[in-house]
Structure formats: C-alpha cells, structure tokens
Design an enzyme around this catalytic site. Structure first.
Site, PDB file in Angstrom:
ATOM      1  N   GLU A  17       0.870  -1.173   0.000  1.00 51.46           N
ATOM      2  CA  GLU A  17       0.000   0.000   0.000  1.00 51.46           C
ATOM      3  C   GLU A  17       0.912   1.229   0.000  1.00 51.46           C
ATOM      4  OE1 GLU A  17      -3.262   0.386  -0.445  1.00 51.46           O
ATOM      5  OE2 GLU A  17      -2.702   2.498  -0.332  1.00 51.46           O
ATOM      6  N   CYS A  20       4.388  -2.490  -8.416  1.00 49.54           N
ATOM      7  CA  CYS A  20       3.043  -2.092  -7.975  1.00 49.54           C
ATOM      8  C   CYS A  20       3.109  -0.840  -7.088  1.00 49.54           C
ATOM      9  CB  CYS A  20       2.350  -3.256  -7.307  1.00 49.54           C
ATOM     10  SG  CYS A  20       0.566  -3.076  -7.377  1.00 49.54           S
ATOM     11  N   HIS A  77       3.101  -8.064 -10.154  1.00 51.62           N
ATOM     12  CA  HIS A  77       3.891  -8.670  -9.062  1.00 51.62           C
ATOM     13  C   HIS A  77       4.693  -9.890  -9.523  1.00 51.62           C
ATOM     14  CE1 HIS A  77       2.096  -6.592  -5.521  1.00 51.62           C
ATOM     15  NE2 HIS A  77       1.112  -6.392  -6.375  1.00 51.62           N
ATOM     16  N   GLU A  98       7.109 -11.226  -8.148  1.00 51.21           N
ATOM     17  CA  GLU A  98       7.541 -12.017  -6.983  1.00 51.21           C
ATOM     18  C   GLU A  98       6.475 -13.026  -6.559  1.00 51.21           C
ATOM     19  OE1 GLU A  98       6.366  -9.069  -6.978  1.00 51.21           O
ATOM     20  OE2 GLU A  98       5.186  -8.696  -5.154  1.00 51.21           O
TER      21      GLU A  98
HETATM   22  N1  GLN Z   1      -3.116   0.332  -5.173  1.00 53.28           N
HETATM   23  C1  GLN Z   1      -2.052   0.112  -4.230  1.00 53.28           C
HETATM   24  C2  GLN Z   1      -1.436   1.436  -3.778  1.00 53.28           C
HETATM   25  O1  GLN Z   1      -1.931   2.464  -4.049  1.00 53.28           O
HETATM   26  C3  GLN Z   1      -0.961  -0.770  -4.808  1.00 53.28           C
HETATM   27  C4  GLN Z   1      -1.392  -2.193  -4.804  1.00 53.28           C
HETATM   28  C5  GLN Z   1      -0.263  -3.168  -4.773  1.00 53.28           C
HETATM   29  O2  GLN Z   1       0.895  -2.835  -4.549  1.00 53.28           O
HETATM   30  N2  GLN Z   1      -0.601  -4.420  -4.949  1.00 53.28           N
HETATM   31  O3  GLN Z   1      -0.452   1.427  -3.110  1.00 53.28           O
END
Ligand code: GLN
Length: 190
Positions: free
Chosen positions: A47, A77, A170, A172
């Site tokens: 996040e 991400c 991702h 990983e």
């Molecule tokens: N939407 C998430 C964010 O704003 C990211 C999601 C993720 O890393 N799987 O951080």
C-alpha cells in the site's frame, strides 16, 4: 552483489525468496543505515500510502531518493507508484524520480485483481504471466522512458528509465524469475 528490499510493508519476503532462489544475497531495508553496502534496491508492492508514511517516520525518504539516484532501483506495484514523478495527488509522500504519470487505482473495483500473459521487451522465452492486484497504470511516460510491456488495450504496465525499473504487476508472486534476473543484470551492470 547484495540487493536490498524495502521492508516497511507489503510483499518484501516474496522478493527475497525469489532472489535467494537465484543465489542472490538480500538485506531488509527499514532504516537509512540499511542502505549501506547494498548494490540495488527493490520497493515491493503493498500500500503506497502506508509505505510512504512509514518511510517518512523512519527518515527514509531522502536517503532512499539519494540511493535510487545512484543505484539500480525497481518498484513493483505500490513501488512503481513510489518511484513515479506524478501520481496526481500532492499529499502522498513518494520518491518522485521516474518520468511517468501513474494512475493509482486505474482498474477500479470490478477488476481489482487479474492475471494476464504479457509480452515483455527484452525477456526471452515467451510471455510473462503477470499478476495484477489493485494495480496502478502508467498513463504517460516521458521521452527517456522505455516501455517494456503493455496490456492488449495499450495500457503501459512495465517501464525502464536508465537504472530504474517499474512494473505494475507482481513478478515475486509467480515462479517466473526472469524479471528478477533482468534486475540482477542491471545491478551487476551487465
Ligand atoms: N493500489 C495500491 C497502492 O496504491 C498498490 C497495490 C499493490 O501494490 N498491490 O499502493
């Protein structure tokens, strides 16, 4: 060679496991001093707002930015969001390095998560099975940015700018280690 993985929140263990399977030594980065002696850094998914808040309270934002300016750094991400120069929100702490504009919640709720086989530029051996979880999307990329992968509709999901790599998915979380190998080559400088 040693690769650090930012270990404030998110999928850092999975990145370490993949790197270990390739025989690469890792270290968990939680404090500025953990950046000493590493050759590259992975910022994992998770996040981005939480990672940003924790990085701010541990005094990590400026040390991370300085490290990433000098060394190969890969964001997956949330890590992609963290590396971007423009995420359309002023209040969220980010490193703001890559010349990309990222939409944090590009896919909305209905398609929170999905998997797709992607053709990734520079990766031999066929498509890469990519797992997207509340993924961001690159809305635009500057002239120095190399687009490595796009969805069928043209949406940009993997980019490289010099020694910076960013993927919206991702790697990983799958068995395919080719992107980790690609990053390891960037770190080795080969
Ligand atoms: N939407 C998430 C964010 O704003 C990211 C999601 C993720 O890393 N799987 O951080």
């Amino acid at each position: 060679m040693k690769i650090g993985v930012l270990a404030l929140q998110g999928a850092f263990i999975e990145h370490e496991k993949t790197l270990h399977s390739l025989g690469i030594e890792t270290t968990q980065v939680r404090l500025p001093e953990h950046l000493e002696g590493i050759d590259g850094l992975i910022i994992p998914g998770g996040e981005s707002t939480t990672i940003g808040k924790l990085a701010t309270s541990y005094g990590l934002i400026e040390p991370l930015r300085a490290f990433a300016r000098q060394h190969p750094t890969w964001g997956t991400c949330a890590g992609m969001i963290f590396l971007a120069q423009d995420i359309g929100i002023e209040a969220q702490p980010i490193l703001g390095l890559m010349d990309i504009k990222v939409n944090r919640n590009a896919f909305g709720r209905q398609v929170d998560s999905f998997e797709v086989d992607l053709e990734v530029k520079g990766l031999d051996g066929g498509p890469f099975h990519a797992v997207f979880i509340r993924a961001p999307l690159v809305e635009s990329a500057g002239p120095e940015v190399d687009v490595l992968a796009r969805l069928d509709d043209g949406g940009i999901v993997a980019v490289q700018q010099g020694h910076w790599l960013a993927t919206a998915f991702h790697p990983e979380l799958t068995e395919d280690t080719r992107l980790h190998q690609h990053f390891a080559r960037m770190v080795r400088g080969t």
